[in-house]
Design an enzyme around this catalytic site. Structure first.
Site, mmCIF file in Angstrom:
data_model
loop_
_atom_site.group_PDB
_atom_site.id
_atom_site.type_symbol
_atom_site.label_atom_id
_atom_site.label_comp_id
_atom_site.label_asym_id
_atom_site.label_seq_id
_atom_site.Cartn_x
_atom_site.Cartn_y
_atom_site.Cartn_z
ATOM 1 N N GLU A 131 -4.064 -1.278 -4.373
ATOM 2 C CA GLU A 131 -4.803 -1.456 -3.110
ATOM 3 C C GLU A 131 -4.403 -0.360 -2.128
ATOM 4 O O GLU A 131 -3.320 0.211 -2.255
ATOM 5 C CB GLU A 131 -4.437 -2.861 -2.567
ATOM 6 N N ASP A 132 -5.278 -0.046 -1.180
ATOM 7 C CA ASP A 132 -4.928 1.015 -0.231
ATOM 8 C C ASP A 132 -4.034 0.502 0.895
ATOM 9 O O ASP A 132 -3.049 1.133 1.271
ATOM 10 C CB ASP A 132 -6.184 1.664 0.343
ATOM 11 N N ASP A 135 -3.034 -5.392 5.337
ATOM 12 C CA ASP A 135 -2.992 -5.524 6.800
ATOM 13 C C ASP A 135 -2.537 -6.950 7.130
ATOM 14 O O ASP A 135 -1.348 -7.252 7.097
ATOM 15 C CB ASP A 135 -4.394 -5.213 7.358
ATOM 16 N N PHE A 184 -5.443 1.108 13.696
ATOM 17 C CA PHE A 184 -6.400 1.289 12.618
ATOM 18 C C PHE A 184 -6.281 2.700 12.064
ATOM 19 O O PHE A 184 -6.506 3.667 12.789
ATOM 20 C CB PHE A 184 -7.833 0.991 13.110
ATOM 21 N N ARG A 197 -13.640 8.544 4.584
ATOM 22 C CA ARG A 197 -13.077 8.532 3.227
ATOM 23 C C ARG A 197 -12.881 9.976 2.721
ATOM 24 O O ARG A 197 -12.125 10.214 1.806
ATOM 25 C CB ARG A 197 -13.999 7.768 2.257
HETATM 26 O O1 LIG Z 1 -5.955 0.166 9.366
HETATM 27 C C1 LIG Z 1 -6.933 0.054 8.435
HETATM 28 N N1 LIG Z 1 -7.692 1.121 8.130
HETATM 29 C C2 LIG Z 1 -8.677 1.032 7.201
HETATM 30 N N2 LIG Z 1 -8.951 -0.102 6.533
HETATM 31 C C3 LIG Z 1 -8.214 -1.182 6.823
HETATM 32 C C4 LIG Z 1 -7.192 -1.156 7.763
HETATM 33 N N3 LIG Z 1 -6.614 -2.375 7.839
HETATM 34 N N4 LIG Z 1 -7.220 -3.182 6.975
HETATM 35 C C5 LIG Z 1 -8.261 -2.544 6.262
#
Ligand SMILES: Oc1ncnc2c1N=NC2
Length: 215
Positions: A131-132, A135, A184, A197
């Site tokens: 996963e990236d 949060d 974010f 992206r």
């Molecule tokens: O900070 C973030 N930036 C991009 N996507 C996501 C984030 N937090 N949850 C999903």
């Protein structure tokens, strides 16, 4: 600790010290993690992860869309890493689509794209979810609950980023690249409504960017 702790004011690189696509210069505030540092950390993560498996095939599963860049770079490094017997680790690759964010808020519901048949085929397998970012942790928690009814031999989670947020449900993945401040972040495949992206570095989004690409 087991990850690199990104402290906002210490990890704030000026945009003009790196290459940023011209179409994003007004939309990002600063660079938190330059692409080179991301790659070096992933190389190490690949060694740590691979060394904890013994001689068994694993299914490395990319959590789309955000995870795909981290997934492909991590798998590339894992091909050269050795498991606990000093051997290379056979891997099959899989992809799961989970959508849960609108703007910069979690929608709370998790749609898993894999069919029942595909999930049944993973029975008895070692699953590594890639996963990236984690949060609040709710998306991953729900995904793991959804997957828990299929008897995998093991399920582990590798996330490039772990956000230091008071909204965290307390879920911590097995492997984490960096802990990031509660803002974010975009870039390296992390998106804001599918934008950013195509930005290599992990950056803090600017207010201009948030407004420009809000849906
Ligand atoms: O900070 C973030 N930036 C991009 N996507 C996501 C984030 N937090 N949850 C999903």
């Amino acid at each position: 600790s087991q990850w690199i702790d990104v402290v906002e004011d210490k990890f704030k690189y000026k945009l003009d010290h790196f290459v940023i696509p011209g179409h994003y210069t007004d939309d990002v505030e600063s660079i938190l993690i330059p692409h080179g540092l991301i790659m070096d950390r992933i190389a190490k993560l690949a060694q740590i992860i691979t060394s904890e498996y013994d001689n068994e095939r694993i299914v490395v599963c990319c959590v789309l869309k955000g995870g795909h860049q981290f997934f492909s770079d991590l798998v590339n490094y894992m091909k050269k890493a050795l498991n606990k017997e000093g051997k290379t680790l056979p891997m099959t690759l899989d992809f799961i689509r989970v959508k849960s964010y609108e703007n910069d808020r979690s929608t709370g519901d998790v749609h898993v794209s894999m069919t029942e048949k595909e999930l049944q085929e993973l029975k008895g397998k070692n699953l590594l979810l890639v996963e990236d970012i984690i949060d609040t942790g709710n998306t991953m928690k729900k995904l793991l609950d959804t997957l828990s009814k299929y008897e995998f031999k093991s399920v582990k989670v590798a996330s490039l980023l772990l956000k230091k947020t008071p909204l965290s449900c307390g879920y911590v993945p097995d492997y984490v690249g960096f802990a990031v401040p509660d803002l974010f972040v975009v870039g390296y495949c992390l998106d804001y409504n599918d934008i950013f992206r195509d930005l290599d570095h992990i950056c803090a989004i600017s207010e201009t960017g948030k407004k420009k690409y809000a849906v």
